[in-house]
Design a protein around this motif. Structure first.
Motif, PDB file in Angstrom:
ATOM      1  N   GLN A   1       0.899  -1.083   0.057  1.00 10.92           N
ATOM      2  CA  GLN A   1       0.055   0.093  -0.126  1.00 10.92           C
ATOM      3  C   GLN A   1       0.727   1.300  -0.182  1.00 10.92           C
ATOM      4  O   GLN A   1       0.499   2.253  -0.623  1.00 10.92           O
ATOM      5  CB  GLN A   1      -0.836   0.156   1.129  1.00 10.92           C
ATOM      6  N   ALA A   2       1.872   1.203   0.686  1.00 10.38           N
ATOM      7  CA  ALA A   2       2.826   2.522   0.960  1.00 10.38           C
ATOM      8  C   ALA A   2       3.507   2.485  -0.389  1.00 10.38           C
ATOM      9  O   ALA A   2       3.542   3.697  -0.922  1.00 10.38           O
ATOM     10  CB  ALA A   2       3.803   2.364   2.049  1.00 10.38           C
ATOM     11  N   TYR A   3       3.892   1.563  -1.033  1.00  3.41           N
ATOM     12  CA  TYR A   3       4.749   1.675  -2.379  1.00  3.41           C
ATOM     13  C   TYR A   3       3.612   2.355  -3.503  1.00  3.41           C
ATOM     14  O   TYR A   3       4.244   3.141  -4.306  1.00  3.41           O
ATOM     15  CB  TYR A   3       5.153   0.453  -2.590  1.00  3.41           C
ATOM     16  N   TRP A   4       2.534   1.849  -3.394  1.00  3.40           N
ATOM     17  CA  TRP A   4       1.660   2.420  -4.365  1.00  3.40           C
ATOM     18  C   TRP A   4       0.403   3.536  -3.895  1.00  3.40           C
ATOM     19  O   TRP A   4      -0.925   3.484  -3.978  1.00  3.40           O
ATOM     20  CB  TRP A   4       0.711   1.262  -5.020  1.00  3.40           C
ATOM     21  N   GLU A   5       0.795   4.282  -2.961  1.00  2.05           N
ATOM     22  CA  GLU A   5       0.340   5.102  -2.080  1.00  2.05           C
ATOM     23  C   GLU A   5      -0.874   5.834  -2.909  1.00  2.05           C
ATOM     24  O   GLU A   5      -0.378   6.623  -4.212  1.00  2.05           O
ATOM     25  CB  GLU A   5       1.312   6.043  -1.263  1.00  2.05           C
ATOM     26  N   GLY A   6      -1.940   6.057  -2.547  1.00  2.00           N
ATOM     27  CA  GLY A   6      -2.946   6.906  -3.221  1.00  2.00           C
ATOM     28  C   GLY A   6      -3.760   6.276  -4.607  1.00  2.00           C
ATOM     29  O   GLY A   6      -4.486   6.698  -5.092  1.00  2.00           O
ATOM     30  N   SER A   7      -3.032   4.940  -4.864  1.00  5.80           N
ATOM     31  CA  SER A   7      -3.745   4.448  -5.908  1.00  5.80           C
ATOM     32  C   SER A   7      -4.979   3.683  -5.575  1.00  5.80           C
ATOM     33  O   SER A   7      -5.392   3.738  -4.312  1.00  5.80           O
ATOM     34  CB  SER A   7      -2.645   3.242  -6.323  1.00  5.80           C
ATOM     35  N   LYS A   8      -5.776   2.969  -6.461  1.00  8.52           N
ATOM     36  CA  LYS A   8      -6.813   2.491  -6.283  1.00  8.52           C
ATOM     37  C   LYS A   8      -6.749   1.232  -5.405  1.00  8.52           C
ATOM     38  O   LYS A   8      -7.643   1.028  -4.249  1.00  8.52           O
ATOM     39  CB  LYS A   8      -7.459   1.660  -7.850  1.00  8.52           C
ATOM     40  N   PHE A   9      -5.652   0.555  -5.524  1.00  5.59           N
ATOM     41  CA  PHE A   9      -5.376  -0.625  -4.688  1.00  5.59           C
ATOM     42  C   PHE A   9      -5.145  -0.212  -3.338  1.00  5.59           C
ATOM     43  O   PHE A   9      -5.798  -0.585  -2.358  1.00  5.59           O
ATOM     44  CB  PHE A   9      -3.965  -1.253  -5.212  1.00  5.59           C
ATOM     45  N   ASP A  10      -4.434   0.806  -3.098  1.00  4.43           N
ATOM     46  CA  ASP A  10      -4.154   1.507  -1.940  1.00  4.43           C
ATOM     47  C   ASP A  10      -5.421   1.758  -0.973  1.00  4.43           C
ATOM     48  O   ASP A  10      -5.822   1.544   0.146  1.00  4.43           O
ATOM     49  CB  ASP A  10      -3.305   2.703  -1.763  1.00  4.43           C
TER      50      ASP A  10
ATOM     51  N   ASN B   1       4.026   3.645   8.507  1.00  8.04           N
ATOM     52  CA  ASN B   1       5.702   3.494   8.876  1.00  8.04           C
ATOM     53  C   ASN B   1       6.352   3.620   7.749  1.00  8.04           C
ATOM     54  O   ASN B   1       7.238   4.401   7.349  1.00  8.04           O
ATOM     55  CB  ASN B   1       5.967   2.157   9.582  1.00  8.04           C
ATOM     56  N   SER B   2       6.016   2.865   6.575  1.00  7.03           N
ATOM     57  CA  SER B   2       6.791   2.668   5.441  1.00  7.03           C
ATOM     58  C   SER B   2       6.574   4.178   4.461  1.00  7.03           C
ATOM     59  O   SER B   2       7.653   4.891   4.012  1.00  7.03           O
ATOM     60  CB  SER B   2       6.066   1.916   4.429  1.00  7.03           C
ATOM     61  N   ILE B   3       5.434   4.903   4.644  1.00  9.25           N
ATOM     62  CA  ILE B   3       5.269   6.141   3.979  1.00  9.25           C
ATOM     63  C   ILE B   3       6.310   7.022   4.702  1.00  9.25           C
ATOM     64  O   ILE B   3       6.897   7.914   3.870  1.00  9.25           O
ATOM     65  CB  ILE B   3       4.052   6.438   3.990  1.00  9.25           C
ATOM     66  N   GLN B   4       6.271   7.134   5.990  1.00  9.99           N
ATOM     67  CA  GLN B   4       7.163   8.044   6.749  1.00  9.99           C
ATOM     68  C   GLN B   4       8.413   7.839   6.192  1.00  9.99           C
ATOM     69  O   GLN B   4       9.256   8.604   6.152  1.00  9.99           O
ATOM     70  CB  GLN B   4       6.948   7.687   8.096  1.00  9.99           C
ATOM     71  N   VAL B   5       9.180   6.535   6.425  1.00 12.01           N
ATOM     72  CA  VAL B   5      10.315   6.254   5.876  1.00 12.01           C
ATOM     73  C   VAL B   5      10.685   6.702   4.395  1.00 12.01           C
ATOM     74  O   VAL B   5      11.725   6.909   4.128  1.00 12.01           O
ATOM     75  CB  VAL B   5      10.444   4.707   5.878  1.00 12.01           C
ATOM     76  N   LEU B   6       9.780   6.348   3.692  1.00 11.78           N
ATOM     77  CA  LEU B   6      10.069   6.887   2.207  1.00 11.78           C
ATOM     78  C   LEU B   6      10.192   8.225   1.778  1.00 11.78           C
ATOM     79  O   LEU B   6      10.802   8.717   1.181  1.00 11.78           O
ATOM     80  CB  LEU B   6       8.660   6.136   1.128  1.00 11.78           C
ATOM     81  N   GLY B   7       9.629   8.841   2.727  1.00  6.34           N
ATOM     82  CA  GLY B   7       9.617  10.524   2.657  1.00  6.34           C
ATOM     83  C   GLY B   7      11.035  11.025   3.261  1.00  6.34           C
ATOM     84  O   GLY B   7      11.335  12.086   3.383  1.00  6.34           O
ATOM     85  N   ASN B   8      11.978  10.036   3.896  1.00  3.45           N
ATOM     86  CA  ASN B   8      12.869  10.552   4.521  1.00  3.45           C
ATOM     87  C   ASN B   8      14.044  10.847   3.711  1.00  3.45           C
ATOM     88  O   ASN B   8      14.224  10.434   2.275  1.00  3.45           O
ATOM     89  CB  ASN B   8      13.479   9.595   5.401  1.00  3.45           C
TER      90      ASN B   8
END
Lengths: 334, 339
Positions: A127-136, A217-224
């Protein structure tokens, strides 16, 4: 550093000691008193009066006529020797009952918690990887809906559909009544069949929360910044995903996993009651309703010790895998 | 971040407004209202999840009011035909039980106690957790050790079994007491994770700066630490409330708690023991309390996530910039599922 481990280990023993004392105190508080109730029950069952007295005297851990401090001392002493007394209602050593019950509970809780953890992390990172997508979006919606269903509701619904309506799965017990309790293929199959519903209902409700936490968590890390830097350095996607993102996103959940395991042991009181699954929680509840003090203390203590050890292991290992957290005592005090 | 102290007034609602001395009391009040009430609500409302959450929880509040003011008939046996299905008779929209009790009335009259109970439990759990977590994390040393040892001890006692034993012992009927008992040890895990957050926060430059400037410890905790914990705290407040509901309904369902009070769990228990599991014609008896639980739980979760957005400065900044709610960050909410 070594000092810390020694102190932390000492604290485990101190905690277990305190909790054991606390259980003793708590359970002594229960209304009715253990032996008035027991006498009444046994007499009602038609057991002769002198045999009732003899049986009560035989119960190891509690001597009702002794003063409280002596009862306490006796209790703690025999506890230290691994003697949890004899169950009043079931007329069997508590240790034997726990030894029979614990594997079932451990099996169900361990399998379902690992499932929750693994599936949750997997879905959350996707989900974090495809953030905002339909899947997510769809998965987030499902996660939130799952979170709002308590596991016992799932259990009742599953029981209704798969056990009572379709008759595909058994409604109660840990293995079929006709199956020999020995290590054999029919035994394993039957055990598996009986555990499906408890495991599924204990897993479904918890996955949503885990997935959402992992996603966050992942989204936060991805933004680092360091992830950006790693990209700029031209590191491979796989390296970034495993070394940089996954590691840092899973770390905070690691302690959660061990705690979750311990906490969920407690939840089995409800779960095992619904499925008449004779594990620790089942006996804890039945001992409570029948005022079976030794069994109650025993099951309660075993669950407690499991929790204590879980926290202990989490504490000791977390500083190993996350160097940012020093093991406690190197921090200066303000 | 919360620590940025801006000089313009009213406009920059992200700041923790420190008013200049020449600002009048009235202006300051208005600013507090703008910063603390209106803007967060607007931000919250802009997000569909929060809007949904607020509406749902508001709906349950309305249900509680209906019960308190007696706007719906009280539940009693043989007040209606037995085993009416869902929507079969619109006077009894949720149908009736085996004893002819209006299910809608059962659901509605359980609401006030449940709301009281979950609020009490959540206030207790988060209040104690914030106090213990911030003090332990900020003070460190012996205080930290003592507090964390205590938390460890409490955490080492399995919550649900403890609650069951306490419930049997104390037989609590007061919903506020019941809420606190159910969450009696819930704060421990939360306090521990708050402490670890504080450990990170206190390493930040602005806390360091405050300290070197000689700002007093309570003020640092209040101004620099706690605001940064807010997303965490609010989300966990809602989760603590949800835990109380899940646990209480579960325990009523098991028949551990005293029966005298209405609770969806009691309805569930009666339906279960009344054989609703075996026949399709009584399925709604199980379904009604289940839907009530899930609805409130869903509302609480959505509200929790919305609060996260309100209090999460990072997301707020982004939203202020785009004025469109595309933000979808979820902070790590700590201990996730317990029940």
């Amino acid at each position: 550093m070594v000092n810390y481990y020694v102190r932390r280990t000492a604290r485990v023993f101190a905690t277990i000691f305190l909790v054991a004392s606390l259980t003793f105190g708590l359970i002594r508080l229960l209304p009715g008193g253990p032996f008035t109730q027991l006498r009444a029950t046994l007499l009602r069952q038609g057991v002769p009066a002198e045999e009732v007295d003899a049986r009560i005297a035989n119960l190891q851990n509690i001597r009702p006529d002794a003063p409280l401090y002596e009862q306490y001392a006796n209790y703690m002493l025999s506890l230290a020797q691994g003697n949890l007394g004899e169950s009043i209602a079931l007329n069997e050593p508590v240790v034997a009952i726990i030894a029979k019950a614990a594997p079932w509970t451990i099996f169900v809780v361990l399998v379902s918690t690992v499932l929750v953890f693994v599936v949750g992390i997997f879905l959350g990172s996707l989900q974090a990887y495809w953030e905002g997508s339909k899947f997510d979006q769809v998965l987030s919606g499902i996660s939130i809906s799952l979170m709002s269903v308590p596991f016992y509701v799932v259990a009742v619904i599953l029981l209704y559909v798969f056990a009572y309506q379709f008759g595909w799965l058994p409604t109660a017990g840990t293995v079929g009544t006709s199956v020999e309790r020995e290590l054999s293929v029919p035994f394993l199959l039957s055990a598996l069949e009986h555990s499906i519903l408890p495991i599924v209902s204990y897993t479904l409700g918890a996955i949503g929360g885990q997935a959402l936490a992992m996603r966050g968590n992942s989204i936060q890390v991805l933004g680092n910044d360091y992830v950006q830097v790693a990209r700029l350095r031209g590191l491979s996607d796989r390296r970034i995903a495993t070394r940089y993102v996954a590691r840092n996103a899973i770390l905070p959940m690691y302690t959660g996993f061990l705690l979750l395991l311990g906490f969920r042991l407690g939840g089995t009181v409800i779960l095992e009651q619904i499925f008449s699954y004779t594990g620790l929680g089942y006996y804890l509840f039945s001992s409570l309703t029948s005022n079976d003090y030794p069994l109650m203390m025993g099951t309660f203590l075993v669950i407690t010790v499991a929790l204590v050890l879980g926290v202990y292991v989490a504490d000791l290992t977390y500083s190993k895998i996350d160097p940012r957290i020093s093991a406690g005592d190197s921090d200066e005090a303000y | 971040m919360k620590h940025t102290e801006s000089e313009n007034t009213g406009v920059d609602w992200r700041s923790e407004s420190t008013s200049a001395p020449d600002v009048t009391r009235r202006e300051r009040l208005r600013e507090v209202y703008e910063d603390g009430v209106r803007t967060p609500l607007l931000v919250a409302w802009a997000d569909w999840r929060t809007r949904f959450g607020l509406l749902i929880v508001g709906g349950y509040l309305a249900m509680a009011l209906v019960a308190v003011f007696g706007l719906w008939r009280e539940p009693s046996t043989s007040q209606a035909p037995r085993y009416l299905m869902l929507f079969e008779n619109m006077n009894y929209p949720l149908g009736t039980t085996a004893s002819g009790t209006d299910l809608a009335a059962l659901i509605i009259y359980s609401t006030p106690d449940i709301l009281l109970m979950i609020t009490a439990g959540a206030v207790w759990a988060t209040g104690v957790a914030v106090a213990i977590g911030t003090i332990a994390g900020y003070k460190g040393g012996q205080v930290d050790q003592a507090l964390m040892s205590f938390s460890d001890l409490v955490m080492a006692i399995p919550g649900l079994p403890l609650v069951i034993i306490l419930a049997v012992t104390l037989n609590p009927e007061n919903p506020i007491l019941l809420g606190v008992i159910i969450n009696i040890s819930y704060w421990a895990g939360l306090g521990r994770s708050l402490r670890s957050q504080v450990l990170t926060i206190r390493q930040n430059d602005y806390v360091e700066a405050s300290r070197t400037m000689g700002v007093s410890t309570p003020r640092i905790i209040w101004k620099d630490i706690i605001p940064n914990l807010m997303p965490y705290v609010t989300v966990n407040f809602v989760f603590a409330a949800r835990y109380v509901m899940f646990a209480s309904v579960g325990l009523f369902f098991l028949g551990v708690l005293p029966y005298s009070k209405q609770n969806w769990g009691v309805t569930l228990n009666f339906a279960y023991s009344g054989g609703a599991l075996f026949s399709w014609s009584a399925a709604h008896w199980l379904l009604a309390p289940m839907l009530a639980i899930m609805g409130l739980s869903l509302g609480l979760i959505l509200l929790g996530q919305g609060m996260d957005r309100v209090f999460n400065p990072r997301v707020r900044t982004r939203m202020a910039g785009e004025s469109k709610s595309t933000a979808s960050d979820d902070e790590d909410t700590g201990l996730t599922e317990v029940l």
